[in-house]
Write an enzyme that holds these catalytic residues in place. Structure first.
Site, PDB file in Angstrom:
ATOM      1  N   GLU A 249      36.447  48.164  41.654  1.00 49.30           N
ATOM      2  CA  GLU A 249      35.646  47.490  42.677  1.00 49.30           C
ATOM      3  C   GLU A 249      35.949  48.070  44.058  1.00 49.30           C
ATOM      4  O   GLU A 249      35.040  48.332  44.859  1.00 49.30           O
ATOM      5  CB  GLU A 249      35.918  45.984  42.661  1.00 49.30           C
TER       6      GLU A 249
ATOM      7  N   HIS B 258      26.930  50.108  46.354  1.00 48.28           N
ATOM      8  CA  HIS B 258      28.081  49.736  45.521  1.00 48.28           C
ATOM      9  C   HIS B 258      27.730  49.862  44.044  1.00 48.28           C
ATOM     10  O   HIS B 258      28.495  50.442  43.258  1.00 48.28           O
ATOM     11  CB  HIS B 258      28.480  48.290  45.856  1.00 48.28           C
ATOM     12  N   GLU B 259      26.575  49.347  43.638  1.00 49.66           N
ATOM     13  CA  GLU B 259      26.198  49.387  42.227  1.00 49.66           C
ATOM     14  C   GLU B 259      25.898  50.812  41.766  1.00 49.66           C
ATOM     15  O   GLU B 259      26.275  51.204  40.658  1.00 49.66           O
ATOM     16  CB  GLU B 259      24.995  48.473  41.976  1.00 49.66           C
TER      17      GLU B 259
ATOM     18  N   HIS C 215      29.094  52.528  41.043  1.00 44.29           N
ATOM     19  CA  HIS C 215      29.626  52.229  39.709  1.00 44.29           C
ATOM     20  C   HIS C 215      29.035  53.194  38.676  1.00 44.29           C
ATOM     21  O   HIS C 215      29.740  53.670  37.779  1.00 44.29           O
ATOM     22  CB  HIS C 215      29.294  50.792  39.310  1.00 44.29           C
TER      23      HIS C 215
END
Length: 325
Positions: free
Chosen positions: A233, A149-150, A153
């Site tokens: 998100e 997930h990070e 980003h």
């Protein structure tokens, strides 16, 4: 799964773009209304936009080149070592190779709260910070979901995206505040003498519209900014599944983190949107809709379950998700 997966990524990107377009249009309307309302000529609106555009560019450049260092310092993050966090560094290397990305700098935050964030202006200047509480409670599969997930980003340029939106919203607030102060201290009486040329009625109408926009625009721009944050998100969650090829790891991580009630002491309102989960618990609990920087965790899990062809759950089912293989 692949059809719904790519359609969800595409929808999140389109929604983000449309929301940013709303902010740009709002800024343009406000600038034109103020300029025309105070000068009586259309060129006045362009003048106002030009001045605040320069301010926005200067602010953007400052954030672009130094924002990540400020965030890491404010979060009291320290470099992670092989001796202290071998699994974390191994997972980051594994996923950056899979994504074809450079290895980011990896940091630890000494806090028992479970959270993480990514920062940096592009994949070559990126950093990931993870709390020690997150490392202590997640297994490798769940940790892969969070790191995916990070990294997403970073790969999706969400930090740059958030900075752009923040600058636009800040410019709207600055423009509105300057105009309202000018109007309050006598600006209404010093408007252009276009009324002598027959345009006073329209100018007065636009001036009143500018006052209404100046009062409401910062509020609505902030709402749109929060909506953009929530869309990014969702996009990072879906992109994490693309990277790890495993929706269950991220589901399990979200379910475990949902049960964590520790307060992340180093977080604040300026950095809360960067984190994997909103670190300001009270704020998130009383504003789960329009005023939240993050979508509700159950909603995020259900979107992942949709990708896997699984039935949605409610909050009572979170322990089952934590224990699932």
């Amino acid at each position: 799964m692949s059809g719904s997966f790519y359609s969800q990524i595409g929808a999140n990107r389109r929604n983000s773009f449309l929301l940013v377009l709303v902010i740009v249009v709002l800024l343009a309307l406000l600038g034109f209304a103020i300029g025309y309302g105070t000068t009586g000529v259309p060129e006045g609106g362009l003048g106002w936009l030009g001045i605040f555009g320069i301010i926005a560019i200067v602010t953007s450049l400052a954030g672009y080149f130094s924002g990540d260092r400020l965030v890491l310092a404010a979060s009291k993050a320290r470099p992670a070592s092989e001796a202290e966090a071998p699994q974390l560094l191994n997972v980051v290397r594994e996923l950056t190779l899979a994504a074809g990305m450079p290895m980011p700098a990896v940091y630890l935050i000494d806090d028992t709260a479970m959270n993480a964030f990514a920062t940096g202006r592009d994949p070559r200047h990126a950093s990931i910070a993870v709390t020690t509480g997150l490392l202590a409670r997640l297994d490798r599969e769940a940790l892969q979901g969070v790191i995916g997930h990070e990294l997403s980003h970073v790969r999706n340029y969400d930090i740059r995206y958030a900075m752009l939106v923040g600058v636009l919203v800040g410019t709207i607030a600055l423009l509105a505040d300057a105009f309202l102060r000018t109007a309050f201290w006598g600006g209404m009486g010093r408007r252009s003498s276009s009324s002598d040329r027959g345009g006073g009625g329209l100018q007065a109408l636009v001036f009143m519209l500018a006052i209404v926009l100046a009062i409401l625009a910062p509020f609505f721009a902030r709402l749109v900014q929060l909506a953009v944050s929530r869309q990014r998100e969702y996009l990072a969650d879906a992109s994490s599944v693309e990277l790890t090829r495993n929706p269950h790891g991220l589901q399990r991580a979200l379910a475990v983190i949902a049960e964590d009630h520790e307060v992340l002491e180093v977080a604040n309102r300026a950095t809360q949107h960067l984190y994997f989960r909103n670190p300001i618990r009270k704020f998130e609990e009383r504003s789960k809709g329009l005023f939240s920087t993050h979508p509700p965790i159950v909603d995020r899990i259900n979107r992942l379950r949709t990708l896997a062809g699984e039935a949605p759950i409610d909050a009572a089912d979170l322990p089952h998700v934590q224990a699932s293989d």
